[in-house]
Design an enzyme around this catalytic site. Structure first.
Site, PDB file in Angstrom:
ATOM      1  N   PRO A 148       2.116 -44.681 -16.258  1.00  0.00           N
ATOM      2  CA  PRO A 148       2.632 -45.901 -15.632  1.00  0.00           C
ATOM      3  C   PRO A 148       3.288 -45.590 -14.281  1.00  0.00           C
ATOM      4  CG  PRO A 148       4.254 -45.087 -17.141  1.00  0.00           C
ATOM      5  CD  PRO A 148       3.148 -44.060 -17.105  1.00  0.00           C
TER       6      PRO A 148
ATOM      7  N   LYS B 260      -4.777 -40.177 -15.012  1.00  0.00           N
ATOM      8  CA  LYS B 260      -4.997 -41.418 -14.251  1.00  0.00           C
ATOM      9  C   LYS B 260      -3.604 -41.984 -13.956  1.00  0.00           C
ATOM     10  CE  LYS B 260      -5.415 -45.513 -14.100  1.00  0.00           C
ATOM     11  NZ  LYS B 260      -4.544 -46.330 -13.195  1.00  0.00           N
TER      12      LYS B 260
ATOM     13  N   GLU C 151      -1.963 -47.299 -10.426  1.00  0.00           N
ATOM     14  CA  GLU C 151      -2.364 -47.733  -9.085  1.00  0.00           C
ATOM     15  C   GLU C 151      -1.153 -48.150  -8.246  1.00  0.00           C
ATOM     16  OE1 GLU C 151      -3.059 -49.003 -12.001  1.00  0.00           O
ATOM     17  OE2 GLU C 151      -3.345 -51.186 -11.996  1.00  0.00           O
TER      18      GLU C 151
ATOM     19  N   SER D 240       2.260 -50.411 -21.200  1.00  0.00           N
ATOM     20  CA  SER D 240       2.633 -51.617 -21.946  1.00  0.00           C
ATOM     21  C   SER D 240       1.947 -51.666 -23.313  1.00  0.00           C
ATOM     22  CB  SER D 240       2.236 -52.838 -21.125  1.00  0.00           C
ATOM     23  OG  SER D 240       0.836 -52.817 -20.922  1.00  0.00           O
TER      24      SER D 240
ATOM     25  N   GLU E 177       3.065 -44.133 -25.740  1.00  0.00           N
ATOM     26  CA  GLU E 177       4.479 -44.336 -25.392  1.00  0.00           C
ATOM     27  C   GLU E 177       4.563 -45.703 -24.736  1.00  0.00           C
ATOM     28  OE1 GLU E 177       6.920 -42.462 -26.175  1.00  0.00           O
ATOM     29  OE2 GLU E 177       6.034 -40.514 -26.619  1.00  0.00           O
TER      30      GLU E 177
ATOM     31  N   GLN F  80       6.013 -57.632 -10.203  1.00  0.00           N
ATOM     32  CA  GLN F  80       7.232 -57.323 -10.962  1.00  0.00           C
ATOM     33  C   GLN F  80       8.349 -58.286 -10.553  1.00  0.00           C
ATOM     34  OE1 GLN F  80       6.913 -55.505 -13.862  1.00  0.00           O
ATOM     35  NE2 GLN F  80       8.983 -54.953 -13.291  1.00  0.00           N
TER      36      GLN F  80
ATOM     37  N   GLU G  80       7.985 -61.250  -9.341  1.00  0.00           N
ATOM     38  CA  GLU G  80       7.680 -62.588  -9.863  1.00  0.00           C
ATOM     39  C   GLU G  80       7.956 -62.657 -11.367  1.00  0.00           C
ATOM     40  OE1 GLU G  80       3.672 -63.080  -8.561  1.00  0.00           O
ATOM     41  OE2 GLU G  80       4.331 -63.431  -6.483  1.00  0.00           O
TER      42      GLU G  80
ATOM     43  N   GLU H 188      10.077 -57.798 -23.135  1.00  0.00           N
ATOM     44  CA  GLU H 188      10.486 -56.772 -22.160  1.00  0.00           C
ATOM     45  C   GLU H 188      10.408 -57.370 -20.753  1.00  0.00           C
ATOM     46  OE1 GLU H 188       7.815 -53.429 -21.572  1.00  0.00           O
ATOM     47  OE2 GLU H 188       9.515 -52.049 -21.681  1.00  0.00           O
TER      48      GLU H 188
HETATM   49  P1  NAD Z   1       0.458 -50.862 -17.918  1.00  0.00           P
HETATM   50  O1  NAD Z   1       0.155 -50.880 -19.362  1.00  0.00           O
HETATM   51  O2  NAD Z   1       0.163 -52.067 -17.115  1.00  0.00           O
HETATM   52  O3  NAD Z   1      -0.338 -49.686 -17.179  1.00  0.00           O
HETATM   53  C1  NAD Z   1      -0.180 -48.338 -17.573  1.00  0.00           C
HETATM   54  C2  NAD Z   1      -1.388 -47.565 -17.114  1.00  0.00           C
HETATM   55  O4  NAD Z   1      -2.533 -48.044 -17.810  1.00  0.00           O
HETATM   56  C3  NAD Z   1      -1.710 -47.680 -15.628  1.00  0.00           C
HETATM   57  O5  NAD Z   1      -2.150 -46.435 -15.145  1.00  0.00           O
HETATM   58  C4  NAD Z   1      -2.845 -48.679 -15.612  1.00  0.00           C
HETATM   59  O6  NAD Z   1      -3.687 -48.556 -14.499  1.00  0.00           O
HETATM   60  C5  NAD Z   1      -3.585 -48.317 -16.881  1.00  0.00           C
HETATM   61  N1  NAD Z   1      -4.419 -49.389 -17.445  1.00  0.00           N
HETATM   62  C6  NAD Z   1      -4.330 -50.726 -17.242  1.00  0.00           C
HETATM   63  N2  NAD Z   1      -5.305 -51.356 -17.934  1.00  0.00           N
HETATM   64  C7  NAD Z   1      -6.015 -50.404 -18.579  1.00  0.00           C
HETATM   65  C8  NAD Z   1      -7.108 -50.431 -19.478  1.00  0.00           C
HETATM   66  N3  NAD Z   1      -7.715 -51.565 -19.814  1.00  0.00           N
HETATM   67  N4  NAD Z   1      -7.535 -49.265 -19.995  1.00  0.00           N
HETATM   68  C9  NAD Z   1      -6.920 -48.085 -19.693  1.00  0.00           C
HETATM   69  N5  NAD Z   1      -5.908 -48.000 -18.822  1.00  0.00           N
HETATM   70  C10 NAD Z   1      -5.436 -49.142 -18.288  1.00  0.00           C
HETATM   71  O7  NAD Z   1       1.977 -50.433 -17.807  1.00  0.00           O
HETATM   72  P2  NAD Z   1       2.859 -50.287 -16.504  1.00  0.00           P
HETATM   73  O8  NAD Z   1       3.156 -51.671 -16.007  1.00  0.00           O
HETATM   74  O9  NAD Z   1       2.247 -49.290 -15.589  1.00  0.00           O
HETATM   75  O10 NAD Z   1       4.184 -49.620 -17.078  1.00  0.00           O
HETATM   76  C11 NAD Z   1       5.221 -50.343 -17.627  1.00  0.00           C
HETATM   77  C12 NAD Z   1       5.179 -50.247 -19.129  1.00  0.00           C
HETATM   78  O11 NAD Z   1       5.219 -48.866 -19.512  1.00  0.00           O
HETATM   79  C13 NAD Z   1       6.407 -50.858 -19.768  1.00  0.00           C
HETATM   80  O12 NAD Z   1       6.019 -51.574 -20.915  1.00  0.00           O
HETATM   81  C14 NAD Z   1       7.247 -49.659 -20.138  1.00  0.00           C
HETATM   82  O13 NAD Z   1       8.159 -49.902 -21.185  1.00  0.00           O
HETATM   83  C15 NAD Z   1       6.208 -48.666 -20.510  1.00  0.00           C
HETATM   84  N6  NAD Z   1       6.721 -47.296 -20.450  1.00  0.00           N
HETATM   85  C16 NAD Z   1       6.913 -46.608 -21.625  1.00  0.00           C
HETATM   86  C17 NAD Z   1       7.447 -45.321 -21.594  1.00  0.00           C
HETATM   87  C18 NAD Z   1       7.687 -44.550 -22.863  1.00  0.00           C
HETATM   88  O14 NAD Z   1       7.878 -43.327 -22.787  1.00  0.00           O
HETATM   89  N7  NAD Z   1       7.695 -45.186 -24.020  1.00  0.00           N
HETATM   90  C19 NAD Z   1       7.763 -44.735 -20.366  1.00  0.00           C
HETATM   91  C20 NAD Z   1       7.549 -45.463 -19.198  1.00  0.00           C
HETATM   92  C21 NAD Z   1       7.014 -46.742 -19.260  1.00  0.00           C
END
Ligand code: NAD
Length: 505
Positions: free
Chosen positions: A170, A195, A198, A248, A269, A350, A352, A404
Site C-alpha cells: 500500500p 508491486k 501507484e 484494504s 495485512e 483520500q 474526499e 475505516e
Molecule cells: P488498496 O487495497 O487500495 O491497495 C493496496 C495495493 O493493492 C496497491 O498496491 C494496489 O495497487 C493493489 N491493488 C488494487 N487493486 C488490486 C487488485 N484487484 N489486485 C491486486 N492488487 C490490487 O489499499 P491502499 O489504499 O493502498 O492502503 C490502505 C489500506 O491498507 C488500509 O485499509 C490500511 O488499513 C491497509 N494497511 C494495512 C496494514 C497492515 O499491516 N495490516 C499496513 C498498512 C496499510
C-alpha cells in the site's frame, strides 16, 4: 542532501525538493537486475500531495511486465534458495549499507510521494533498513528438528523457501512495509516481485535500484503500476509460489480469491478500526496524548491507527479536555519543514473520502468538537491537508465508528463498565490493534486477554517494532509480519523419513 533545510514558502520548498529528488531519477520497473520500461511504453504521474503537483513519471506496468518479472524471479529462485542464510546476510547487509548512505535521498522521495513529514520519513527509512537486517540475522539462527521415531528411522524436517514471492504493497508506509515483507521473503530464501502502490512508488523503486550489482539479478524485482493492471496479474500468476498483500479488505479478498485458484499460500495485512480503552483509573493526561498520537501520526493514515477512543463515563469530561489540548501538537504544516507533525493526506481521493466521512458523522448526530475541514491557512490551499478532527458522543454502531476512515478523525465513545468496554472494543469487523490506558496491572492483563486484536498496547500506542509480531484478528488479516515467525510464512516444511538399514557388521 541532509544539510538542506526548507525555510521558504511551501511552493518554493517543494519545487526545489522535487528538482533535487528527481534530478537523476528514472522510475521504471526493476526486472532481472535492470531498470526496465513498460513493454507498451505507458507511464503515469505520481503527485506531491502538499502542492498537488506531479513529481515524476512512473512506468505503468501490465501483464507483460509482470510475466517478465516473475520469469526473472523464477530463474533466480533456485540459486538464491540454495545460498546459506549467512551468504544471504552478506548480500543484504551490503545492500543496506548502500541504503543507509542514501537514506536522506530515500526519505525525501518518501516525504514528497506520501506527504509525510520529512523527519518521520527519515525514521521510517531507518526502520526499513532495520527490518532487512533483522530478518537476515534471525534467519541465521533458524534450526531444523530431529523427530524421535524409533531406532530404525532418522526423521527430520527441512524448511524450504517457496520460490517466488509476489508482494503487493500500500501507500501509507511504503518503505517500511517493503522492509517488513521483502526483508522476510529474501532472508527465507525466496526471490521477490514487488508491486508498490501507484500512489507512492518512488522510495521502493529507488531502494531496489540501489541493489544493482549487489543482489544477484532476478532476486528482487519491482513492477510499478495500478492495482487492476499490475497487481491483479501478479496475484493471479501461476509462477508465483507465495503471495503477501497489505492493503484494504476488499482488495485483500480479491487477492485471496486469486490465490485460491492456484492454492497459493497468502499473507494478508488489512485494515483496522482499533480501539483505545481509557479506564477510570488511567493517567488521563498520558492517555490523551497517547491516543492523539495514535490517530494523528501519519495524518491518520495508519492501518493500526487508534480511531476509536472508548472512555469510561466518570472520566469522560476530563479526558475530552485533555484530548482537545493534545490535538494542539498535531498541526498541518509543510512536510519538508523541520518540526511539522502533520502533512497532507496522500492523494485527492483520500481527502474526499475523509471529507465524506466527516459529513456522515455530522449526519449521524455525533458532536464535532474540533476540525472537520481543511486548515484555513491559504498556504495549504493547493494541497490535501485536513485538520485534526474530533467527534464526541459517537454511537459505536454508527458508520464513523465501524468503518475505516483512514484520516485524522477521532471518534470518542463512552462506556460505563468493564463488560461494556470489551464488548464495544470487539464489536467491529476488524481486529488489528488496540490500546488500554489503566494504572491497574491486573485490569490491563485481563483486558489484553479479552480484546480481539493482534496487538494490545498498554499505556502506549504504536508499540510495534522489529521482532514483535504484527497482524490481524478477524477481517484485519491472516499471518504475522515483523517477527521471527514471519520467516516461517515464507518457508514450507518438508518431513524427511529415512529408513536405517541394520548395521552391515
Ligand atoms: P488498496 O487495497 O487500495 O491497495 C493496496 C495495493 O493493492 C496497491 O498496491 C494496489 O495497487 C493493489 N491493488 C488494487 N487493486 C488490486 C487488485 N484487484 N489486485 C491486486 N492488487 C490490487 O489499499 P491502499 O489504499 O493502498 O492502503 C490502505 C489500506 O491498507 C488500509 O485499509 C490500511 O488499513 C491497509 N494497511 C494495512 C496494514 C497492515 O499491516 N495490516 C499496513 C498498512 C496499510
Amino acid at each position: 542532501m541532509s544539510d538542506q533545510t526548507y525555510t521558504d514558502d511551501i511552493r518554493t520548498n517543494h519545487e526545489r525538493a522535487i528538482g533535487t529528488a528527481t534530478e537523476d531519477l528514472t522510475v521504471d520497473h526493476w526486472i532481472g537486475g535492470s531498470s526496465t520500461p513498460s513493454a507498451d511504453g505507458e507511464r503515469f504521474s505520481t503527485v506531491d500531495p502538499a502542492v498537488a503537483e506531479p513529481i515524476t513519471e512512473v512506468a505503468r506496468g501490465g501483464s507483460a511486465d509482470v510475466d517478465a518479472a516473475v520469469e526473472a524471479a523464477g530463474e533466480a529462485a533456485e540459486e538464491w534458495g540454495a545460498t546459506t542464510p549467512g551468504e544471504r546476510e552478506e548480500y543484504v547487509r551490503e545492500w543496506t549499507a548502500v541504503l543507509q548512505e542514501h537514506a536522506d535521498e530515500l526519505a525525501l522521495l518518501e516525504s514528497l510521494d506520501t506527504g509525510k513529514p520529512l523527519a518521520y520519513a527519515r525514521d521510517e527509512v531507518g526502520s526499513a533498513i532495520d527490518f532487512f537486517e533483522y530478518y537476515v540475522s534471525v534467519a541465521r539462527a533458524e534450526a531444523g528438528s530431529h523427530i524421535p521415531h524409533g531406532q530404525d528411522n532418522h526423521v527430520y524436517t527441512r524448511h524450504e523457501p517457496y520460490g517466488v514471492a509476489g508482494q503487493i504493497l500500500p501507500w501509507n508506509y511504503p518503505i517500511v512495509l517493503f522492509g517488513w515483507k521483502t526483508g522476510a521473503a529474501l532472508a527465507a530464501g525466496n526471490t521477490a516481485v514487488c508491486k508498490p502502490s501507484e500512489e507512492a512508488p518512488l522510495s521502493i523503486t529507488r531502494a531496489v535500484q540501489l541493489s544493482a550489482d549487489i543482489l544477484p539479478d532476478g532476486v528482487l524485482n519491482v513492477v510499478n503500476g495500478y492495482g487492476e493492471e499490475a497487481g491483479a496479474p501478479l496475484s493471479q500468476h501461476t509462477g508465483v509460489d507465495k503471495l503477501s498483500f497489505t492493503g484494504s479488505v476488499p482488495v485483500g479478498q480479491e487477492v485471496m480469491r486469486a490465490a485460491a485458484e492456484g492454492v497459493t499460500p497468502v499473507t494478508l495485512e488489512l485494515g483496522g478500526k482499533s480501539p483505545y480503552v481509557v479506564f477510570p483509573d488511567a493517567d488521563i493526561q498520558q492517555a490523551a496524548e497517547t491516543s492523539a498520537a495514535g490517530i494523528f501520526y501519519n495524518t491518520g493514515q495508519s492501518c493500526d491507527a487508534c480511531s476509536r477512543v472508548l472512555v469510561h463515563e466518570e472520566v469522560h469530561g476530563e479526558f475530552v479536555d485533555a484530548f482537545l489540548a493534545a490535538t494542539e501538537d498535531w498541526e498541518s504544516g509543510d512536510p519538508l519543514v523541520a518540526g511539522t507533525t502533520m502533512g497532507p493526506l496522500t492523494f485527492e481521493e483520500q481527502y474526499e473520502k475523509v471529507t465524506n466521512y466527516v459529513d456522515v458523522g455530522r449526519e449521524e448526530g455525533a458532536e464535532l468538537l474540533r476540525g472537520g475541514s481543511a486548515p484555513e491557512d491559504e498556504a495549504f490551499a493547493d494541497g490535501w491537508f485536513y485538520e485534526p478532527t474530533v467527534f464526541d458522543g459517537v454511537d459505536n454502531d454508527s458508520r464513523i465508528a465501524q468503518e475505516e476512515i483512514f484520516g485524522p478523525v477521532q471518534c470518542i465513545v463512552t462506556f460505563s463498565d468493564y463488560e461494556e468496554a470489551i464488548e464495544l472494543a470487539n464489536d467491529v469487523q476488524y481486529g488489528l490493534a488496540s490500546g488500554v490506558a489503566t494504572t491497574d496491572a491486573s485490569l490491563a492483563h485481563r483486558a489484553a486477554a479479552d480484546i480481539e486484536a493482534g496487538s494490545v498496547w498498554i499505556n502506549e500506542y504504536h508499540g510495534g517494532g522489529v521482532g514483535i509480531p504484527f497482524g490481524g484478528y478477524k477481517a484485519s488479516g491472516i499471518g504475522r509480519e515483523c517477527a521471527r515467525e514471519t520467516l516461517s510464512e515464507y518457508t514450507q516444511t518438508k518431513a524427511v523419513n529415512v529408513a536405517l538399514d541394520d548395521p552391515p557388521y
